[in-house]
Structures are given as structure tokens and as C-alpha cells.
Design a protein around this motif. Sequence first.
Motif, mmCIF file in Angstrom:
data_model
loop_
_atom_site.group_PDB
_atom_site.id
_atom_site.type_symbol
_atom_site.label_atom_id
_atom_site.label_comp_id
_atom_site.label_asym_id
_atom_site.label_seq_id
_atom_site.Cartn_x
_atom_site.Cartn_y
_atom_site.Cartn_z
ATOM 1 N N MET A 134 48.126 17.332 51.352
ATOM 2 C CA MET A 134 48.614 18.447 52.065
ATOM 3 C C MET A 134 47.514 19.323 51.889
ATOM 4 O O MET A 134 47.051 20.072 52.891
ATOM 5 N N ILE B 70 45.187 21.400 54.503
ATOM 6 C CA ILE B 70 45.126 22.956 54.751
ATOM 7 C C ILE B 70 43.765 23.520 54.548
ATOM 8 O O ILE B 70 43.374 24.385 55.416
ATOM 9 N N PHE C 75 42.299 23.347 57.796
ATOM 10 C CA PHE C 75 42.798 24.536 58.857
ATOM 11 C C PHE C 75 41.983 25.707 58.367
ATOM 12 O O PHE C 75 41.655 26.462 59.059
ATOM 13 N N LEU C 76 41.953 25.965 56.896
ATOM 14 C CA LEU C 76 41.200 27.067 56.426
ATOM 15 C C LEU C 76 39.695 27.069 57.165
ATOM 16 O O LEU C 76 39.133 28.274 57.481
ATOM 17 N N VAL D 175 57.581 22.354 48.291
ATOM 18 C CA VAL D 175 57.939 22.547 49.759
ATOM 19 C C VAL D 175 56.771 22.422 50.768
ATOM 20 O O VAL D 175 55.679 22.721 50.486
ATOM 21 N N THR D 176 56.916 21.811 51.859
ATOM 22 C CA THR D 176 55.810 21.640 52.810
ATOM 23 C C THR D 176 55.838 22.885 53.769
ATOM 24 O O THR D 176 57.158 23.550 53.870
ATOM 25 N N ARG D 177 54.826 23.222 54.433
ATOM 26 C CA ARG D 177 55.198 24.214 55.399
ATOM 27 C C ARG D 177 55.816 24.147 56.428
ATOM 28 O O ARG D 177 56.608 24.923 56.911
ATOM 29 N N VAL E 273 49.423 29.975 57.555
ATOM 30 C CA VAL E 273 49.114 29.039 56.453
ATOM 31 C C VAL E 273 48.920 29.862 55.073
ATOM 32 O O VAL E 273 49.160 29.565 54.018
ATOM 33 N N TYR F 76 52.188 31.041 53.934
ATOM 34 C CA TYR F 76 52.955 29.728 53.144
ATOM 35 C C TYR F 76 52.281 29.729 51.925
ATOM 36 O O TYR F 76 53.020 29.888 50.628
#
Lengths: 267, 267, 227, 227, 227, 227, 227, 227
Positions: free
Chosen positions: E6, E10, E13-14, F114-116, F137, F140
Motif C-alpha cells: 500500500m 502511495i 502517487f506522491l 485501514v486503507t484509503r 492521500v 489520509y
Amino acid sequence: AQEQDMSTNSSSSVIAAFRVFQQELDTKHDKYERLVKISRDVTIESKRTIFLLHRMTNVPDPEDVLNDAEVKLDGVRQKIGQIAEELRGEDIFQFHRAFTPGIQEYVEAVSFLHYIRHRSLISLEEINARLVFMRTEKADAKGSAEGQPLGTQVLTFQVTPSDYLLGVADLTGELMRMCISSVGNGDIDTPFQLSQFLRQIHDGFSYIGNTGPYEVSKKLHTLRQSLGKVEDACYTLRVRGSEIPKHMLADVFSSRTTLIDPEEGVV
Amino acid sequence: AQEQDMSTNSSSSVIAAFRVFQQELDTKHDKYERLVKISRDVTIESKRTIFLLHRMTNVPDPEDVLNDAEVKLDGVRQKIGQIAEELRGEDIFQFHRAFTPGIQEYVEAVSFLHYIRHRSLISLEEINARLVFMRTEKADAKGSAEGQPLGTQVLTFQVTPSDYLLGVADLTGELMRMCISSVGNGDIDTPFQLSQFLRQIHDGFSYIGNTGPYEVSKKLHTLRQSLGKVEDACYTLRVRGSEIPKHMLADVFSSRTTLIDPEEGVV
Amino acid sequence: MSVTEMFSYIQGFLSADQDVREDIRKVVQTLEQTAREILTVLQSVHQPSGFKEIPSKCTKARELFCTVRTQIADLKTKFPVEQYYRFHEHWRFVLQRLAFLAAFVVYLETETLVTREEVAQILGIEVVREKGFHLDVEDYLAGVLIMASELSRLAVNSVTAGDYNRPLRISNFINELDSGFRLLNLKNDPLRKRYDGLKYDVKKIEEVVYDLSIRGLAKEPESVGDK
Amino acid sequence: MSVTEMFSYIQGFLSADQDVREDIRKVVQTLEQTAREILTVLQSVHQPSGFKEIPSKCTKARELFCTVRTQIADLKTKFPVEQYYRFHEHWRFVLQRLAFLAAFVVYLETETLVTREEVAQILGIEVVREKGFHLDVEDYLAGVLIMASELSRLAVNSVTAGDYNRPLRISNFINELDSGFRLLNLKNDPLRKRYDGLKYDVKKIEEVVYDLSIRGLAKEPESVGDK
Amino acid sequence: MSVTEMFSYIQGFLSADQDVREDIRKVVQTLEQTAREILTVLQSVHQPSGFKEIPSKCTKARELFCTVRTQIADLKTKFPVEQYYRFHEHWRFVLQRLAFLAAFVVYLETETLVTREEVAQILGIEVVREKGFHLDVEDYLAGVLIMASELSRLAVNSVTAGDYNRPLRISNFINELDSGFRLLNLKNDPLRKRYDGLKYDVKKIEEVVYDLSIRGLAKEPESVGDK
Amino acid sequence: MSVTEMFSYIQGFLSADQDVREDIRKVVQTLEQTAREILTVLQSVHQPSGFKEIPSKCTKARELFCTVRTQIADLKTKFPVEQYYRFHEHWRFVLQRLAFLAAFVVYLETETLVTREEVAQILGIEVVREKGFHLDVEDYLAGVLIMASELSRLAVNSVTAGDYNRPLRISNFINELDSGFRLLNLKNDPLRKRYDGLKYDVKKIEEVVYDLSIRGLAKEPESVGDK
Amino acid sequence: MSVTEMFSYIQGFLSADQDVREDIRKVVQTLEQTAREILTVLQSVHQPSGFKEIPSKCTKARELFCTVRTQIADLKTKFPVEQYYRFHEHWRFVLQRLAFLAAFVVYLETETLVTREEVAQILGIEVVREKGFHLDVEDYLAGVLIMASELSRLAVNSVTAGDYNRPLRISNFINELDSGFRLLNLKNDPLRKRYDGLKYDVKKIEEVVYDLSIRGLAKEPESVGDK
Amino acid sequence: MSVTEMFSYIQGFLSADQDVREDIRKVVQTLEQTAREILTVLQSVHQPSGFKEIPSKCTKARELFCTVRTQIADLKTKFPVEQYYRFHEHWRFVLQRLAFLAAFVVYLETETLVTREEVAQILGIEVVREKGFHLDVEDYLAGVLIMASELSRLAVNSVTAGDYNRPLRISNFINELDSGFRLLNLKNDPLRKRYDGLKYDVKKIEEVVYDLSIRGLAKEPESVGDK
Ligand SMILES: [Mn+2]
Ligand SMILES: [Mn+2]
């Protein structure tokens, strides 16, 4: 065009007066500048003395360190003597801003040394008592021949209560460092002593409250944090001390403190 | 308790290494401190040179003032020579913060003098060209006998483009002062010349915009204000000039400028 | 026109400067990435199971330092060597992290304090400023202080993992370090602040040793560096 | 207990200090009040009708300076004389205003620059610091600069009132003053800022003289101080 | 391991986000460069000789706006259009400068207030937010206010250059602008602060017109104000 | 008059914008209220007695999230969806709090991260920006980091409540989280600062585990990772 | 002259106002002095020996509150009651300190939260604004929050002094307080900032309780919490 | 639970307070709108053509003051009258603007200084604090000082419009005002700062009169002070 002539007309009384002002102002600024420089030296040497004192914790002969510190502070006092020399006959408050940082740092150093030696707060009088300087006077220029026996003159420097307060406020930071170090070095008496002492200083500062100089209020927050750190350290010592099985107590203490004379050894 | 022994064990390699670090750090701090002191001297003497230059407006022989200023700046350059001496073999950027205020003030003073003499902006090269110092070398300690003929060594100091820019930014304030003074002294050419020159510097700074060092942006506002004051002064001169009845024009000018050689007299 | 020319010249200088900084920033980013990877490798020593794997983790970290050396070699090409301190701020942070990582690896391997020379060698740089891209003494010291704080964590986790000797060895090591740092006259700068933290690390380790002592779990470490 | 005693002692000092300051503040307020009254008296010289009344206004102002002297005498009793600069900030502002007012009166009377000695005498204080409550040279200079700005206003209003000679006399006076100030090396302090303002006063007066010149209204003042 | 996966996702994404910002920054830098060049061109109108060259300078500026359009077109490709406000801060400053420059060119050419539509067209962007990369109304207004301050400088320099009519026309224009702004209910934000500066510009220009009037230099501009 | 008309039009625009912001602020206030209520429900897990009630508290919190969804649905109606980032600052703070609360509930229920996607679902919003009101993100991640600090508190309070296994499970979880964050290349922004706090949480939890270990209170959690 | 008369009248008004403020300042100074004395008395509870003396210290403090009441009674006479908010800033700070001291005394005596009514009574003022000089709810809350931070210090020092039960009682108390504050919707004002500090106090105290629990030193307080 | 109940009660109190502030803010916004409209009406007096229209503009402004009175009447209903100073900051700014506008209208109509009573009457509020929503003397003075600066602008624009008598009348008026203010003992507050600006207005107007005098454009106003 006539202005040009007038201004250079050195017979003008206005110009003559301003030449005097120029002299007066330049003299003052030069003195101020010299004081700033001496003050910087005082700051640096005082700081180094403080570092030196922190080195006491783990050397074989702490007394050596204390003596070294005393010698260093003697040097600092010589510098303060130079300040006093510059201020001879002046209103010291006129130049106060030039040397206040150095003096505060000196108060911090000298009160730190005093605490280590005597476990008490040095008083303003005690500080000022050490700032009395004997100066061998130059032969009086007017009238007296050279080679005449030189006289001595007593010169004093008075630390202001504000500078004293501000120096003591900074001292608390050093005491906190000393406390944490003590715990790390297995010395369990010093932290409790220090927390008592720091609490007294803290209570003293809250007693003064906002009636003191503005800079004190700024340092109060740091002081409170330092006290918190010291109280936390004592708390930890107490809590963990609660776990010592009674039969082990002697062991633990002997193994960790035999070589340390609690009164003089560590601190 | 065993820690105590260890730490004072000077055979410990760790302690030995830290003794070296202590030496290295103290040497560096001492040098930094010496540089700060020289820089303060440079600042003060540069400022006094600037004041001296403003005195030109109404003295009989401006050339004297310029020569005095040159002598003063020679003294400043000697001080910068001391800085260069301290920096010999060092990375100058390591100590840059210690002496940048002094150098900027020197740039301001030297560029002010240059403008007065040449009505142009001194270049960075020209500034640096004057910061070359000949040093008579001490006889090489190793191996060679004393009394040996002393060699000379060339030592240079390089003003950084940033310090140059910041000094020039401050120069504009002095130019503005000079402009207003000129109007007050009945000199109507200098303000127009100055406004041209200041506008060029202003346009230069806007060309550089925010690509320059952060401190420049802070000074930009003052620069813009100075330009505004100079433009306003020129505007006033123009507006009031519009009122001179044609037949009086000659009179007015003769009565107000005869004694001033517009090229050299006033500025 | 001369004023304009002068400003063009300065602008040229400023542009070049910005380009250099941009180049440096990019290489520094890759360095930070590698530093994070080395850290992740070494973090496993805090795990209960991680103690046995120390040698293999160190080997792994040593490999990653090859990448670091390549990246620093690249960094060196980005600016004139004598202007190190002009751009120091750009790599100061990551260099301290790398010094820490090098110091940590060396400690894990031999339980000794890495020297400045060793760090420099691991990073492929110089010790002496005159010789080229070097390790500033303050950056070296900062790296060592970060390690000290990591060791106090390691002392705690060693106990959790059931290794009761390591905390004592760490205690001796950190005390020697503390004595060393006491010799320094620091200014009121970030290094001073970090050094103030060392006292807490020493204190924490002392507490661990104490906890072991009162439970009779602490034996005087006979053979330091017992791997 | 010694710590507590120490803080009590310091607190005693601080309280005493605050009391002194409070006392000083009160006297300073009365001084400010008198200063405003003197200013109101002197302001009338800017009125078209005010020019003829200059002598009587000066007399009036001189009387008010008696009050000032009494108030300053009171001020002196509030603190030890050798601690002048300890409390300087409290009266610095009003002292500069009073120096200005004294300088203005003297200028109106004789069109000469008041000396520091004269100001000191008018205010009933010393010139030399060692002798007691004195007039700092910078405060004297600040007062003179405030007057310069008042004179530039006076030059303007003289013309409005139809007095075409006064601006020329003011111009000569202010130019000499300007030459004097040029001799000083000032720091970047409030005095420097005020001195920068002098250039604008000189400029303004020069413009008035210019306006008179091109209209043939300016005659070289034969008899300066023609009252 | 799911957490690792995960976070890797992310990080992707960043990184993408940082790349976008980096790309934007670069284009914005070129925009700033062009804006500075346009400014340099237009600033010459303040020169005594610059007044005659206004038309040619405007032409020159117009050409540079072509470059701006190309650069903005490039900027648009760097991020999804609906994320305008996500990255707004990156170009807000330069966009206000460009709006100012466009407004200034239009004023110099026609002595009228540029509309938001015109600015958008000159910059090659949209007015309506929904249609794409657009000019925020606040940024348009900021640009107009920067111009107002430039016009007060222009009024002064016009006189110096011997053009006595321009200040009157500028005065009418700026008064109209002031009335316009008075219709707006501005919050306590940067725009409000800038607007507070407008009244100084108005006053400054009025004083210029006054200086001309009292000397009979101001003629009622007959054919100015073509509305 | 065209300028007036134009500014009237602009004022209409500005008013509309201010109204939107006012509307948003109001809804955000109700959201903050609900967030505080959820927090109060969940805080009870720190009480000695609270551990048994975790399931029921989670159910209660889940119910309150229904209210949150309704309120966010309301929020969405207040502005055009593509202007999310124009008004982001208004709800950023509360959204991070809500993400934290969602993450905390999920952790309490399943001891997983927990996932986004899950957070988005719990809040009734989107993950993908293009689809509408979404969860950034960064927001989150901020929520997750707030939870980490809450978990370090929970570890401490678990011990007080006599639950000696939970700290070990939390320790594993938080270490995994830390590794995850180490994969991210964070800029010098608020998130980075928050992340710097994570290492204190990690350390604190390790010390709790240590305290349990040295007292023989920590049993190897046999059934850890029971998902 | 009418303008002069009017301004004379206004000056009378301003003088009166300044006198009122001066009077208020003086009384407030005496209040601050007394507040500092009460603080000094109460701070001794942090001393190892101070715990036994709590009752006598509270009695001492109660006596000093008599002085407070007298001084506040004096303060009330200095201005018309309906102008409370006109001068609020003068006493706000000391009133919050006094509210803290009252809350602290009450806590030390009964381990309950002082009500606003009680504080008002201790200080001899009103609760209801309409009835006269009163205690603003924000000032009451500020006082309570200062006490919370003092209690976290007390928890620590209780343990040092060997009192292992007090921290548990403090923990319960502070948790209740925290729940209470969570009911409030605080704006972004000084009170909000102070409240943010409460969570550190809560955490700190929980850690103290933890330290006692894990060492078996914390016994469930049987007869504490008499509600 | 009593603490909860108490905090619930307090929250009710805080909510009510926030609602009051919200209500006040809204009415104040409408007041600001009307104030801007009045200003726009009065601004036309600075136009060359505007001098003849002064009476009609004043009438127009007077009408708008009816709206002001209605809005202030509305404002009064939003909070208890004795809490004027609790909320003073909300309307202080607009009230000063309105006082300025009232003073300006009165000056334009009668060339006299508006009294506080008149301003209060125009705004439909009280003078005496005890009687209700009133005009603080400081706010009245601030309004008068804003007008002074407007008058210096008017003096300049009068000349541009060819009215050479008005500046002399303004000069007399402003001098009287200046004398008035010199009677006041202002503290170091915003009002003092504004008052320091007055001397620039005085000087500016004197320079206008000077410009007229030297050009023979100023005639002694025969009928000045026509009240
Ligand atoms: Mn210190
Ligand atoms: Mn300068």
C-alpha cells in the motif's frame, strides 16, 4: 553659492560646535564598539568555562577541573576589568547594551562553579565582590616627572540585578544538564539535590513574576521546562528504586557507588 | 564506576580522537570570532567614509575629500587584507557569514566613491582588482635559517556577486541622499543624472527579480522608495523650472551657478 | 549601458548558481532514497528475531553503501570542489544521516566507534578539506550522536529480545562516547542541541542496566565484541 | 532559605525600580503638558498675523520655561543622579521636544543657533554629564533637527504672510546647520533618520527662495535679524 | 506484505505529484523570466526619452506575450485542468504580474482599463473557470492595482519628460478605477491591503495635476477619454 | 459607465464566493461537532474498564459515522465539485480528524491498517479525485499518523488495565507502519513534521514492551496477526 | 472659541478615563502581588515534604484569598460596573491566575472540580454578568486549564514523595475534565490553544499511572471519587 | 455526571455568544456597504465639476444616513446594551468611518466642526455611554482625523478646480483643529498615530496656500468664519 563658502568657514561658531559634537560622538561610538568586543570575549570564555565544569563528572580529580575553571574565570574577570576601565567615570547604563550579554554569561558561569562547590546560589554581592580591580595608575601626565612610583587605584564593576537574574535564569539550563548527566552516571543523590535547588529558583522567579525585566519572562518558559525535566528524572529514580528487592539493595548500591564519594566524587 | 576510569584514560582512542576534534572546533570558532571583529571594523570605517563623501557638497576643494576617502578606504582594504590572511587556504564560504556585513558596507562605500568620480557603476572586477595584497612571507619555519631574505606572496580577496549586489542595493540609498542634498544646494544637474543612474540600477534589480539572494528582495522595497524620491525631486525641478519667465532665465542661472562648475564643483 | 551589462553579468552568475543547486538537489534526493533503504535494512536489528541476522544485514548495508559512493561521486561533479561550503546546506542533512548509518554498521560489526576516516572511506569521500569533497567534523559528530540515540533504543530492544549482555556493552561504549563529547566546546547550534540529547540516551541505557542489575540479569561483559 | 532571601532582595530592588519609574513617568507627563503649551504659544508665528507678535510670544514661552525648570528640578529628585541613562528612555522624548522649543525661541529672538549650553540653561540642567542631570548631545541635536523642520514650515508661511526676506535668512541659517550636521558620523539610529529629514527641509526652503528669486521678490538680506 | 504494498503504491502517487510540481515550477520559472523581460521593455517609458517610443515598446511587449502564451500553453499540459486550485499557489504570483503587464500595455496603447477578457486573451487563457486554465478574478484585480501604482509613477515622470497632458488623463482614469473598487466588498486579505495602497496613488496623481494647474500648465484634455 | 458595470459584475462574483465559503464553514462546524462526539465515544477505550467495551464502542462510532456521511453529503452540495482545492483549507483539518477516527475504529475492530478506500467508504466520499469529493492521500496519511500517536497511548493504558498482550501487538503494527512510511519521500511539509513524531510513538511502545519483558509479563503473542 | 472649548471638554473626559485606567492598574498590581504570594504558598505542595502540609497550606491560601476579596472590592469601586468589558484586558490575566489558584485550592482540599460559582465566591465576585463584576466563562475555563497542567506536575512529584495513590486519583479527575472540554466548541482563540495542551497533561498522567501499575504500586483507590 | 452537566451548560453559553457575534458581523457588513456608498457620493466633491454639486451631494448623503440609522437600530437589537465593550471591536472600524462621513458632510454644508452630539444624532445613537449604544469619544476623534486628511486632499483639488478661496478657509479650519488636538493628552495608541498624521495635513494645506499666495491667487477671504 554663498553657502559653500560659509560652511567651510571654520570661523563659523556653528561649524566649530559641530566639530566638537563629531569628536564627542565618535569617541562614544568607539568606546561602545570596544565594549562590544570585550563582551564577546567574556561570553566565549564563560561558555568554555561552563563546558569545562560539565567535564567534572568523569575525571579522577574533580578539584583539578574546579581549579582550571577558577583560572579561566580569573581570565574573564581580567576582561571585565577592561570593561570597568572603559567605564571609569562613565554612566554605566549608557553603555549597558554593549556588554550585557557577556556579563550575563559570566554570571551563569560563576554561579555554576559556585553551586558545584557550595551547593548554594551565589549572591549578587559575592559576584560583585570578585569584580574589584587594582589598577597601577600611569604616572599623572600633568606636572609629575616620569619614572615616579606608580600609584594604584581601585576599580569596581557592579553587575546589575537584572543581569544577575538573567544569568541565574540561564544557570538553570546548565543545572538541568548536570542533573541528567548525573543520572546517566549512576549518581542518585545529585538529582534530588538539584531538583530541590531548581525548585527554589523556580519559586523565586514565580515570586518575582512579571515585575522583572522583560527578558526574564522570555526565559521563564525554558526554566519551567528544565524544572520539569529534573522533576521527571527524580520521579524515575524513585519509581525504579521502588523495585529493588530489599535483600539486593546493599549489593546494588555497593556495586554502583563504592568508588564515588557522594559528597565530592561525582559533582 | 568503571566509566570514570575509562574516560580519563587518555590512552583511549576515542578520547584521543575527541581531543583532536576539540582542537579543530576551537580553532575554527576562534577564527570565526576574529573575522567577526575585523568585519565590524570594516563596517564602521566604511560607514565613516560614506559620511565623509557626503561632506563634499560644500567644501572648497572636493578633491581633498575624495583623497581623504581614498586614504580611509585604503585602511579598510588593509583590514580586508587581514580577512584574506585569515582565510588563506580556507574555504571562504565556511566563514562567509562572519564577514559579509563588513564586505557589503565596503562595496557600498567604494561604489559611492567610484560613482562620484566617474558617474558610473563600479564593476565587481574593479572592486576585486583592488583587493590584491602583497604579503611579506615569514621565513619558512621548516629547515631554513632565520634572517633569510623574506619572500612576498600575493593574497587576494574575492567579493561574491551576492555581496556585491547587496552593497549596490545599499548604495542607492546614499545616492538618493546625495540627490536631495543637491537640490537643496541649488545644483540642478546632479538630480537628473542621479535619476538616470538610479533608474538603471532599479531596472537592473527588477531584471534580476527574485532569482537573486533572499536579502536582495528585502532591500528592493527601499530601493524603489529611493527611486521614487529621486524621481519626485526631478519632477519638482522640472515643474518649477517651467515658471521661469524667459527673460529671467539667464539671470537666475547665473546667480545660482556661477561658482559651481557643474561637472566637478558640487559632487 | 554599462549598468545593464553589469547586471547581465550578475544575472548570468545567479542563473548558473541556481542550475548548480538544482543539479545538487537532484543527486541529494537519490542519496536520501538510498539512505532510507539502508535504514530499513538496519532497522530489523530492533526486532526480536533481528539479532541473529546482524551480520547479514550489515553485509546488505555495505552493499548499499556502494550505491552511496557512486551517488556521491556524481554529486562531486556538480560543483567546483573548493566551493564545498557554498552548497553545504544542500547535503549536510543527508551526509549526517549517512555518517550515522556508517557508524551504526561499524558498531554492529565490531562494537567500536567508527573513526572519521572510516566514515569518509565508507562514503568514498575525504577527511581533509583540502583534498576534496570531505566530511565536516561537525557532520561526523552529528552522525555519531544519531547513532547514540539508536543505541539507546537497541539497548531497550535487546532486553525484549532476551539479550541481557548487549545493554552493558552499549553502556560502556556510550559512556566513553559521552566522555569524548564532554571535551568539546560547542556553540549554541544544532550540534549542541543534539549533544544535549546524548545525556538522555546515556540515562536511558543506565536505566536498562539498572533494571538488569537489580534482577541479577546483568553480568559484567567478559568478552566485549563477542561475535 | 538563602535562595528565597536572594530573590526577596532582588524583588525589593525591582519594586524600588518600578516605583522610581512610576514617579518619573508622572513628572514627565506634567513636562509633556507644559511642552504642549509652549508649542501652542509658538505655533501662532505661522499665522499671517503672528509675525508681529513674535517678541511677545517668545516672552510668553520664556515664562513657561520657568515651569519647565521647576518640573525638571522635581524630576531630578526622583532618582540617583549617576543613573541618568538607566531611566533615559522615560524623558528622552520630552527632552528633545523641549530642546526644540528652546532652540525655536532662541531662533525667533536672535536668528542664531542655540548652543547646547543655552538649552541647558533654559531647561535648568547641565551640559556636562558629570555635573548632574544633563542634556545628552544627541538629544540636543534631535531638538535642533525638529526646529529645522519647523523653520521650513515657517519659510513657507512667511511668504503667505508677505514677508519675503525671512525665507532667505532661514535659508542661510539652515544651510549652515546642514554643513554642521554633515560633519557627524551617525549610526543607523533615530537621529540618523531625523537627519535624513533635514535634507528635505533644506530642499523645501531652497524651493521657496527659488520661487521668490524668479519673481524678483528675493532681496539679499542686508540686515539679518531686522527686528 | 500488504502494508508495504500500500505504501509503495502511495509513494508512486506522491512521486507523481512531486514530479508534476517540479514540472510546473520549471515552466513558471521561464514565465517569470519572460515577465521580467516585458517589464524591462515597459519600464523604459519612465525615461525622459521613453515617451515617444511607447508604441514601439508596446509592440515589443506584445511580441513577448507570444512567448508567454506558448509558455502558458506548456504549463497547461503539466497537470489535469480540474486541479487548477491544487497548484494555484505555484503560478498565482507570476499570473498577477502578467495581468499587470497586460493591463499596462493596454493602457499605454489605448488609455483604457483592460477587461478580464482581454487579459485572458493576451495570456492565452480562459475567463470562465469551467473552460480551463483561467484568470481568477482576484488575480486580475491584483494586476490592475499593481498597474495603478505604476501609473502614479508615470504621471510624475511624464511631467519630468515635459508631457503635461498625460497626468490629467491618468488622473481621470485612476479616479474611475477607484470608484470601481469602491463597489467591491473586499475581505481582510492581500487584495484589500493592495487596494488600501490605491488611495495613495490617487492622491499622488491629484497632486501632480494640482502642480500643473496652479502653474497654468494643465489644459483640459479635449479629445481624451473617448467614451 | 463600463468600468462601473464591470466592477458591479465582479462584486456579484465576489459575493457569491463569500456566500459559498460561509455555507461551507457552517457545515464544517457540524462535522467538527460530530467528530468530537465520535472521539468521546472512542476515548473510553483508554479507561481500565473500557477494554471490554471496545466492540460496543465501535458500533456506536459506526453509527455516528452515518451522521458524518450525511453532513459530508450536505457539504458536497455547497460548491462545484471541480473546485475542491479552491476550498480545501476549510475542511482539511476536520477531514484529517475523521480519517483518524475511521482508522482508529478499524484498528480497534480488526487490528489492521485501514486503507484509503475504507476511510473513503466510511466517510461516504471518493478515493479517486476525478470521481468527486475525495480523500487526499496526504489527509489520509495525516489521519493514520494521528492514530499512531493514539496507539502509543493505548499501549500504555493497556498495561494499566492489565492487558499485557495488546502492547506487543501494537508494537508489531506500529513497526509495520513505520516501515511503510519509510518508503515515502516526504517533503518538508506538515505531514513530514507529523511523521517525525511517529518515531517517538515507536520508541514509547518499545519501552512499554521492554517494561513487560523485563518483568516477565510479556508472553510471546501466539496468536498475533489473527486476521 | 468653540473648538477649543469642545476639545477642553474632551480632554477632561480623556483625563478621567486615564485616571480610571491608572487606578485600575494599581489595584491590579496589588492583586498580582497577592496572587504570586498564594502561588508561592501552594507551590510548596510539590516539595517532597509538602504533601503532609497540604491542609495547612490550603488554609494559608484561603486567608490570602481574603486579601484578594478586599482588593477586588477595591477594584470594583474604580469604574462603573457596566463598563466591565471596557477595561477587561486590565484584569483578565490576573483573574485567570486567581481562578487557577482557587481551583487548585479546591482540588487540594476536596479533589473535585471547582465550579464557576465557587470561584466567584472565593474571589468575592459575581457569576452572572448582569449582577456586577463577574467571572467570564472563558476566564474560568482558562483557570481550570492552568490547574490541569499543575496537576500533571503534581502527579509526578507525588510519586517522588512516595505517594502512589494520588496519581490515580488525579488521572480520573483529569479524564473527566478532558471529557468535559470535549463538549465545548472552542474557536481558534487562546483558550483553544491552552486546551490543546490538556491532552499532553492527560498523557503525562497516564504514563505516571502506567509506571506505578507495572510495578504493582498502584492500588485501585477505594474511597476516592465520592460521587 | 456533574462535570458533564456543567460543561454542557457552558457550551450553551459559548454557542449563544458565537451566535451573537455572527449576528453582529452580518449587520456590520451591511453598514460597511452603506458607508462605502456614502463615500462614493461624497468623493465627487474632488472632481473639477463636483464643487457646484456639494449641496445636492450632501442631501444625497443625508438620505443614505437614514439607512445607516436603520441598520444601527438593527445592530442594537443583537446584544444586551451593557455589553457594548464586549463586542466593540466588531463595529469600531465602521463606526469611525461613519463618524468621518458625518463630519465630512457637516463640514461641506457649514464649514464647521461637527460635534460629537451631531455625529451621534446623524447616526441615531447616544453620546452618553449610560444611555445606550453610543459613540466613544476616541471613535469620534478618529473620524475627525480621517476628515482632516480628506480636507487636505480637498484643498489640493479645489485649486485644480479653480476655487482659490477654499484652501484658505480649509487652512484656518485645520489650524483650529490642530490647536484643539494639542489640548489632548493622547496615549501611545492608534489615535495618537493618526494624530501624528494631522501635522502632515496641516503642512500640505499650508503649502497650497503658499502656492496661491506667491502667485497672487490668494485673496484674503473677507467672509471667512461665516457662521
Ligand atoms: Mn548556558
Ligand atoms: Mn548606507
